[in-house]
Design a protein around this motif. Structure first.
Motif: not given
Length: 400
Positions: A138-158
């Motif tokens: 892909k010719n790309i750098f990437f970075s993944i983060y464990n970001s935390g729960f979203n605004k509704n507090g039910n689902d987790y986002n990375s």
């Protein structure tokens, strides 16, 4: 008159106390300028020409509640001299290396250092890193983060940042990530549902938007809580996971999960067993993200005791292959790091007996022999000069 003198004395004492407290807790770090890299330095085309390694250190996420978290990219040249670039904080942050370029990340910005310097401020801040890398196809750098729960507090986002010198995009993985791995052109993630005590192996697809492909659920026991100790590894036939089960305060089992890439059939191997260990914390690898590696037909794993174990992928033989020289069995860590590259294991070491305290070792994987040791100059001085905050190492990369 005496009361006046006493009042003056009290004012002087209060003033001195305020000055001392302010100097210790609120003043900027007093760092020898020769130990620092400026933004002008990293923009030079030849900046990386004499560099051997880069170490990433940062404050923890809780230390950034005041907005003053810091991180350092410590560049080690081929003579062992170290210099640090100060950035914003990012717990568990890391770097990625591709040819003559280095990808650097912090809370609110990414940089590409090399022949063509680029810098991109990001819209959303991040506080906990997971994995960085470069995708050749892909010719790309990437970075993944464990970001935390979203605004509704039910689902987790990375969250994900990805791009190159032209632009950087962002995306989201809707799962908590227990571990990850970059295997050739494939980014694999092990997602974990804490409530269900369930692990799933998935693949991240980088396109105009981030897509997630489910591979298989990992057949872990429901009544046993497991922790990941390594990156996800893969060869042409299998995925490999290293998971641990703490039995009690003194005993632990380490399992190697092997998952067929095509049939998804799974096999579990008893990899390592710790019995009657006074402190199991001491066995934890220096860095989960850099603790395991596949070279030829052997999977290598280095634990926190400095022991290197191998699993032969052809005959399934498990061996304790070698041990780092003078490895500490203490749970106290001094920013030690490991990194596998080619036929070598590189280890950032610490010794109170050495003048410079820190040194970089290079072990040959074939026989475990120490082939090189280099003192790192200025690293300990730089760490001791940091005031108000505590930084910890989260990554080591070898450049040459």
């Amino acid at each position: 008159m005496k009361k006046f003198r006493d009042l003056v004395l009290v004012i002087i004492i209060l003033g001195l106390t305020y000055y001392i407290v302010y100097s210790l807790f609120f003043s900027a770090p007093s760092i020898n300028s020769s130990l620092l890299v400026t933004k002008e330095d990293i923009k030079k085309d030849d900046f990386l020409d004499n560099k051997k390694a880069v170490i990433y250190l940062s404050t923890t996420a809780d230390q950034d509640l005041d907005g003053d978290g810091i991180s350092y990219a410590i560049f080690i040249d081929k003579n062992g001299k170290s210099q640090g670039l100060i950035m914003e904080g990012l717990e568990l942050g890391s770097t990625a290396v591709h040819n003559k370029s280095i990808f650097l990340e912090d809370k609110g910005r990414v940089r590409i250092i090399g022949e063509n310097y680029k810098e991109f401020p990001m819209e959303s801040n991040q506080y906990t890193g997971e994995r960085t890398g470069f995708l050749e196809d892909k010719n790309i750098f990437f970075s993944i983060y464990n970001s935390g729960f979203n605004k509704n507090g039910n689902d987790y986002n990375s969250d994900v940042r990805y791009g190159n010198e032209k632009e950087f995009k962002t995306g989201t993985i809707p799962f908590y990530i227990a571990s990850s791995g970059l295997n050739g052109t494939e980014v694999d993630i092990l997602t974990q549902d804490i409530n269900k005590n369930e692990f799933n192996l998935r693949k991240v697809i980088f396109d105009k938007t981030i897509k997630i492909q489910h591979i298989t659920r990992v057949n872990t026991p429901k009544n046993e809580y497991l922790n990941s100790l390594s990156p996800i590894l893969a060869d042409s036939k299998y995925y490999y996971l290293i998971l641990s089960s703490i039995l009690d305060d003194f005993n632990e089992k380490i399992y190697l999960y092997r998952i067929d890439k095509y049939s998804y059939k799974q096999k579990v191997f008893d990899f390592i067993e710790y019995n009657n260990i006074n402190d199991l914390v001491a066995t934890i690898p220096y860095n989960f993200k850099n603790s395991a590696y596949i070279y030829k037909n052997e999977l290598y794993f280095v634990n926190g005791l400095g022991d290197v174990y191998t699993f032969n992928t052809a005959n399934q033989k498990i061996t304790k292959k070698f041990t780092l020289n003078n490895a500490s069995h203490s749970k106290i860590r001094h920013n030690e790091e490991t990194y596998f590259k080619d036929n070598y294991l590189y280890v950032l070491r610490y010794s109170e007996k050495k003048d410079n305290k820190y040194y970089l070792e290079k072990y040959l994987l074939d026989d475990g022999k120490l082939s090189e040791s280099m003192d790192i100059i200025g690293f300990d001085e730089l760490l001791r000069s940091i005031k108000r905050k505590n930084v910890y190492s989260y990554d080591l990369k070898i450049l040459d």
